[in-house]
Design a protein around this motif. Sequence first.
Motif, mmCIF file in Angstrom:
data_model
loop_
_atom_site.group_PDB
_atom_site.id
_atom_site.type_symbol
_atom_site.label_atom_id
_atom_site.label_comp_id
_atom_site.label_asym_id
_atom_site.label_seq_id
_atom_site.Cartn_x
_atom_site.Cartn_y
_atom_site.Cartn_z
ATOM 1 N N ILE A 95 0.830 -1.202 0.000
ATOM 2 C CA ILE A 95 0.000 0.000 0.000
ATOM 3 C C ILE A 95 0.862 1.249 0.000
ATOM 4 N N ARG A 96 1.932 1.236 0.777
ATOM 5 C CA ARG A 96 2.837 2.388 0.801
ATOM 6 C C ARG A 96 3.414 2.641 -0.593
ATOM 7 N N LYS A 97 3.800 1.567 -1.270
ATOM 8 C CA LYS A 97 4.334 1.720 -2.621
ATOM 9 C C LYS A 97 3.257 2.217 -3.578
ATOM 10 N N ALA A 98 2.025 1.713 -3.412
ATOM 11 C CA ALA A 98 0.936 2.146 -4.288
ATOM 12 C C ALA A 98 0.671 3.635 -4.129
ATOM 13 N N VAL A 99 0.655 4.122 -2.893
ATOM 14 C CA VAL A 99 0.423 5.549 -2.653
ATOM 15 C C VAL A 99 1.554 6.373 -3.247
ATOM 16 N N SER A 100 2.787 5.903 -3.089
ATOM 17 C CA SER A 100 3.930 6.597 -3.696
ATOM 18 C C SER A 100 3.783 6.651 -5.209
ATOM 19 N N SER A 101 3.307 5.552 -5.799
ATOM 20 C CA SER A 101 3.103 5.515 -7.246
ATOM 21 C C SER A 101 2.014 6.492 -7.668
ATOM 22 N N ILE A 102 0.936 6.547 -6.892
ATOM 23 C CA ILE A 102 -0.152 7.482 -7.209
ATOM 24 C C ILE A 102 0.362 8.911 -7.157
ATOM 25 N N MET A 103 1.161 9.231 -6.151
ATOM 26 C CA MET A 103 1.757 10.571 -6.067
ATOM 27 C C MET A 103 2.574 10.879 -7.314
ATOM 28 N N SER A 104 3.369 9.905 -7.739
ATOM 29 C CA SER A 104 4.198 10.093 -8.928
ATOM 30 C C SER A 104 3.333 10.314 -10.157
ATOM 31 N N CYS A 105 2.272 9.519 -10.284
ATOM 32 C CA CYS A 105 1.380 9.646 -11.448
ATOM 33 C C CYS A 105 0.669 10.993 -11.460
ATOM 34 N N MET A 106 0.233 11.461 -10.288
ATOM 35 C CA MET A 106 -0.513 12.710 -10.225
ATOM 36 C C MET A 106 0.325 13.895 -10.680
ATOM 37 N N SER A 107 1.633 13.804 -10.470
ATOM 38 C CA SER A 107 2.502 14.932 -10.804
ATOM 39 C C SER A 107 3.091 14.851 -12.205
ATOM 40 N N SER A 108 3.024 13.662 -12.836
ATOM 41 C CA SER A 108 3.741 13.532 -14.101
ATOM 42 C C SER A 108 2.977 12.836 -15.217
ATOM 43 N N LYS A 109 1.752 12.387 -14.976
ATOM 44 C CA LYS A 109 1.076 11.557 -15.965
ATOM 45 C C LYS A 109 -0.372 11.987 -16.132
ATOM 46 N N ALA A 122 -2.592 10.726 -18.149
ATOM 47 C CA ALA A 122 -3.515 9.624 -18.449
ATOM 48 C C ALA A 122 -3.829 8.769 -17.225
ATOM 49 N N PHE A 123 -3.287 9.116 -16.064
ATOM 50 C CA PHE A 123 -3.418 8.251 -14.897
ATOM 51 C C PHE A 123 -4.881 7.974 -14.543
ATOM 52 N N GLN A 124 -5.706 9.038 -14.504
ATOM 53 C CA GLN A 124 -7.096 8.823 -14.099
ATOM 54 C C GLN A 124 -7.842 7.944 -15.099
ATOM 55 N N ASN A 125 -7.585 8.117 -16.373
ATOM 56 C CA ASN A 125 -8.246 7.270 -17.376
ATOM 57 C C ASN A 125 -7.851 5.808 -17.201
#
Length: 500
Positions: free
Chosen positions: A173-187, A189-192
């Motif tokens: 879960i910690r890694k998933a949240v870190s990944s979401i943070m990364s996606c929110m700032s740089s991607k 298409a993340f929400q799609n």
Amino acid sequence: MNNHLGFRLHSLRISGHPVLKDVQFEFCDDLNTCDNVYVTGIIGSNGTGKSHLMSAIATVFSEVYKAKLNGNTGSRRFTFEIDYYLFNDHYQMSNSHKTGKYIAMEFYNRQNYVTVIKNGLSIDLADAFLPERVIASTMTVTDKFVAKSDEFYKYRGIRNENSVNTTGTRTLIRKAVSSIMSCMSSKNAFQNEMRILLDNLGLEQHLHIKYGMRYKSLFLRNNMSIPMFKDIFDNWEDHFIGRENAPWGYNHYLRIREDNQKLDSIVKFLIKHAMTAQGSVVVSYDVMQAPEEFHRDAEAILLLSQLDIMTFPTVEVVKKGMLYGLENSSSGETHLLCQFIGIMADIRQDSLILIDEPENSSHPDWQMNYVGWLKEIFKDYRSCHFIITTHSPLLLTNMKPTESTILRLKRNDDGKIISEGDFTSGCFSWNVDEILKDVMDMKKSHPDEYNVAMRDFENALRINDKRAAKDAYHRLEMMINPSNVLLELLRIQMIGVDDD
């Protein structure tokens, strides 16, 4: 190979590997022009080296990447020759003193060196292109990947990168949240991509991330300032009553102490949430419905987590109107969510993604749809090559011949690992029994008791022994699915015996 549309790993030949020994693998043919995400499925019984092969692929590319950074020097764990296509160019690389297709590999006493041939001509490694990323994705505790990421190689597994012996749902879960943070700032298409994933898993379009806070009375104040924040850490003995040692985040505080930009981000966050915090939850975000606030707070949350002020995050999803945390959800649901989110964060065009046994803990319906989900979610990454190890025949049913390869690993009578690739046919829409028998080389698909009963029935029919045939038929009747047409065929054969 002409008109190639992205990165494709063609083959790997290794020698002197501690487990795989001396063997060659082919992952796609050299005529492949697939205009879609390409998938290679690796199958084989336990002990045939599937996980070691995945680790070897990652190791080879990591070693080449480091050699390119360091001026063509590096360590040698085994000798390799790798063959791939990228940007319509054909590359062959080797850490042997010879380079050429299907040559004999050997060790030699000289400085480690990677030689490169591009489209038949020798070039310097510095001028060669590598895949943009190599991603190792696994939900297996005993995976064989190196559990440490860098700019080129990304480990997305269940082990903690800072303490590889630490595993569990919290690490995921910690890694998933870190990944979401990364996606929110740089991607963008993340929400799609997340919408597709949540929909496929039968979940509503919500993804809640929640944080609590330690020492709320110290830090969560509407009059917080940078001098006040510094004073809490600089004079920690006066503020953390009863502690004999400095707080866990003290050393990180020292690294950012003079960075007023970061401290200002922290202080503004603490002031903003001082009036809104409720109970144990300080902040809550739904990144599918209102991602902007989470994006704005991401830097402060990361810094406060490193300072050991923010608590472990929780992730909650919604199913049939009910909100529940991933820690309380099924293992299969948690694994698939965390796995896909990790790949979303790291994937780039022309990447190689290595996925080890994704079917673990998954319902058969999800196994059957897994490859289809990959292609749907990552449809904008057609230049990528996915390599997947699996024991699931259901996963293979979605592998189209024009977009995939199935590679079988076996051990011969001498214990040597051999590989067999099939580039002309696939298992798309085959039934499970066909895949088990003809692809996965399973000798039998029924328990011994069933096989004995069927043999007895056939023998009784052959010698026209009515009593033995009836006995065998009744045994089979107890074992065969009532809706299976085979049972009706056996019944018709029994009628023939009775009338004889």
